[in-house]
Motif scaffolding. Structure first.
Motif, short mmCIF file in Angstrom:
data_model
loop_
_atom_site.label_atom_id
_atom_site.label_comp_id
_atom_site.label_asym_id
_atom_site.label_seq_id
_atom_site.Cartn_x
_atom_site.Cartn_y
_atom_site.Cartn_z
N TYR A 35 0.85 -1.19 0.00
CA TYR A 35 0.00 0.00 0.00
C TYR A 35 0.89 1.25 0.00
O TYR A 35 1.96 1.25 0.59
CB TYR A 35 -0.90 0.05 1.24
CG TYR A 35 -2.04 -0.92 1.22
CD1 TYR A 35 -1.89 -2.21 1.73
CD2 TYR A 35 -3.27 -0.56 0.68
CE1 TYR A 35 -2.95 -3.10 1.72
CE2 TYR A 35 -4.33 -1.45 0.67
CZ TYR A 35 -4.16 -2.72 1.19
OH TYR A 35 -5.21 -3.60 1.17
N GLN A 37 0.82 5.42 0.93
CA GLN A 37 0.08 6.46 1.62
C GLN A 37 0.80 7.79 1.46
O GLN A 37 1.91 7.98 1.95
CB GLN A 37 -0.11 6.15 3.10
CG GLN A 37 -1.01 7.16 3.80
CD GLN A 37 -1.32 6.78 5.24
OE1 GLN A 37 -0.50 6.19 5.93
NE2 GLN A 37 -2.52 7.11 5.71
N GLY A 40 -1.50 12.96 4.41
CA GLY A 40 -2.89 13.39 4.58
C GLY A 40 -3.90 12.55 3.84
O GLY A 40 -5.09 12.89 3.84
N ALA A 41 -3.49 11.46 3.24
CA ALA A 41 -4.41 10.64 2.43
C ALA A 41 -4.57 9.26 3.05
O ALA A 41 -3.88 8.89 4.00
CB ALA A 41 -3.88 10.52 1.01
N GLY A 42 -5.50 8.50 2.49
CA GLY A 42 -5.69 7.12 2.92
C GLY A 42 -4.67 6.20 2.27
O GLY A 42 -3.74 6.66 1.60
N LEU A 43 -4.86 4.91 2.47
CA LEU A 43 -3.94 3.93 1.88
C LEU A 43 -4.44 3.50 0.51
O LEU A 43 -5.60 3.13 0.35
CB LEU A 43 -3.82 2.70 2.78
CG LEU A 43 -2.80 2.77 3.90
CD1 LEU A 43 -3.23 3.75 4.97
CD2 LEU A 43 -2.58 1.39 4.51
N LEU A 45 -4.06 0.81 -2.49
CA LEU A 45 -3.53 -0.50 -2.84
C LEU A 45 -2.73 -0.39 -4.13
O LEU A 45 -3.26 -0.01 -5.17
CB LEU A 45 -4.66 -1.51 -3.00
CG LEU A 45 -4.25 -2.92 -3.44
CD1 LEU A 45 -3.33 -3.57 -2.41
CD2 LEU A 45 -5.47 -3.79 -3.69
N ILE A 86 4.70 7.00 2.12
CA ILE A 86 4.99 5.87 3.01
C ILE A 86 4.42 4.62 2.36
O ILE A 86 3.27 4.63 1.89
CB ILE A 86 4.39 6.09 4.41
CG1 ILE A 86 4.99 7.33 5.06
CG2 ILE A 86 4.64 4.86 5.28
CD1 ILE A 86 4.41 7.66 6.42
N PHE A 88 3.46 0.67 2.86
CA PHE A 88 3.17 -0.36 3.86
C PHE A 88 3.10 -1.72 3.19
O PHE A 88 2.41 -1.90 2.18
CB PHE A 88 1.85 -0.09 4.56
CG PHE A 88 1.85 1.11 5.48
CD1 PHE A 88 1.35 2.33 5.05
CD2 PHE A 88 2.35 1.00 6.77
CE1 PHE A 88 1.34 3.43 5.89
CE2 PHE A 88 2.35 2.09 7.62
CZ PHE A 88 1.85 3.31 7.19
N PHE A 102 -0.08 -5.22 9.21
CA PHE A 102 0.72 -4.22 8.50
C PHE A 102 2.11 -4.13 9.09
O PHE A 102 2.32 -4.27 10.30
CB PHE A 102 0.06 -2.84 8.63
CG PHE A 102 -1.18 -2.67 7.80
CD1 PHE A 102 -2.43 -2.91 8.35
CD2 PHE A 102 -1.09 -2.25 6.48
CE1 PHE A 102 -3.59 -2.75 7.59
CE2 PHE A 102 -2.24 -2.08 5.71
CZ PHE A 102 -3.48 -2.33 6.27
N ARG A 104 5.43 -1.48 9.68
CA ARG A 104 5.43 -0.13 10.23
C ARG A 104 5.50 0.94 9.14
O ARG A 104 5.31 2.11 9.41
CB ARG A 104 6.60 0.04 11.20
CG ARG A 104 6.46 -0.81 12.45
CD ARG A 104 7.71 -0.75 13.30
NE ARG A 104 8.00 0.61 13.75
CZ ARG A 104 9.13 0.98 14.33
NH1 ARG A 104 10.09 0.08 14.51
NH2 ARG A 104 9.30 2.21 14.74
#
Lengths: 112, 111
Positions: A35, A37, A40-43, A45, A86, A88, A102, A104
């Motif tokens: 994922y 990110q 300020g946003a969601g994850l 895919l 980031i 994940f 998940f 880190r």
């Protein structure tokens, strides 16, 4: 995310390849996910791989799975500043509730 | 429609307020989730709804109350929150085999 390990930071120059690594512990994992990110946003895919596969390629993204070493990597070719985010890694174990574990997260910084 | 929509995007609330977070998906996913995410940390699971029934509650304090009115909607009712509850709240949905789709989240600040 203690069972899924990732290095915390990666810094690359624009145009180079980035390789983000992940190790997991459960040998019966069926699905392994990456994922992204952005701040300020969601994850989002990016891609996933089944545990019966060794490699999956999708445009600039290549996922490699080494089941023996329980090692997963995400390679981003021709890394751009827009890839700064980031990343994940997540595993979903077979026979369970299909809830992902998940890592880190690895913070990728792309320098112009 | 391949999205999970969350509203509001930002919320500031006092410790005595009552507010609700909303989540909607039209992908036919029968599992929906609430996650809490602190800065630079992975998401932490709070609740799971499967076929509109609460299946997992990860020992979340009762000041957080989830609700699933139908297969497309998921709410999170908030009451008497603490400043440490300030975080990004993410909703997600999935098919039974994983492959979550996340919303963009609600950034909650408790003052």
């Amino acid at each position: 995310g203690e069972d899924v390990e990732q290095s915390l930071f990666l810094s690359v120059r624009e145009g180079d390849s980035s390789v983000i690594n992940c190790t997991y512990t459960d040998s019966s994992s069926t699905y392994l996910y990456w994922y992204k990110q952005e701040p300020g946003a969601g994850l989002q895919l990016l891609t996933y791989i089944f545990s019966n596969m060794d490699m999956k390629q999708d445009q600039r993204l290549t996922v490699l799975l080494n089941k023996k070493d329980k090692h997963l990597s995400l390679r981003i070719a021709d890394t751009q500043t827009g890839d700064s985010a980031i990343y994940f890694c997540a595993e979903i174990r077979t026979g369970g509730s299909y809830i992902p574990t998940f890592g880190r997260g690895t913070s990728l910084i792309v320098h112009p | 429609d391949t999205e999970v929509t969350q509203t509001p995007k930002h919320l500031v609330m006092g410790m005595t307020n009552k507010k609700s977070l909303k989540c909607e998906q039209h992908m036919g996913h029968r599992a929906m989730y609430w996650y809490k995410q602190k800065a630079k940390k992975p998401p932490e699971l709070m609740f799971v709804y499967s076929y509109e029934k609460l299946s997992i509650n990860e020992s979340v304090p009762s000041r957080f109350s989830p609700e699933c009115p139908n297969s497309s909607l998921l709410n999170l009712h908030l009451h008497a929150l603490q400043p440490e509850d300030s975080a990004l709240y993410l909703c997600a949905s999935s098919q039974a085999t994983g492959g979550y789709t996340f919303g963009s989240g609600t950034r909650l600040t408790v003052v």
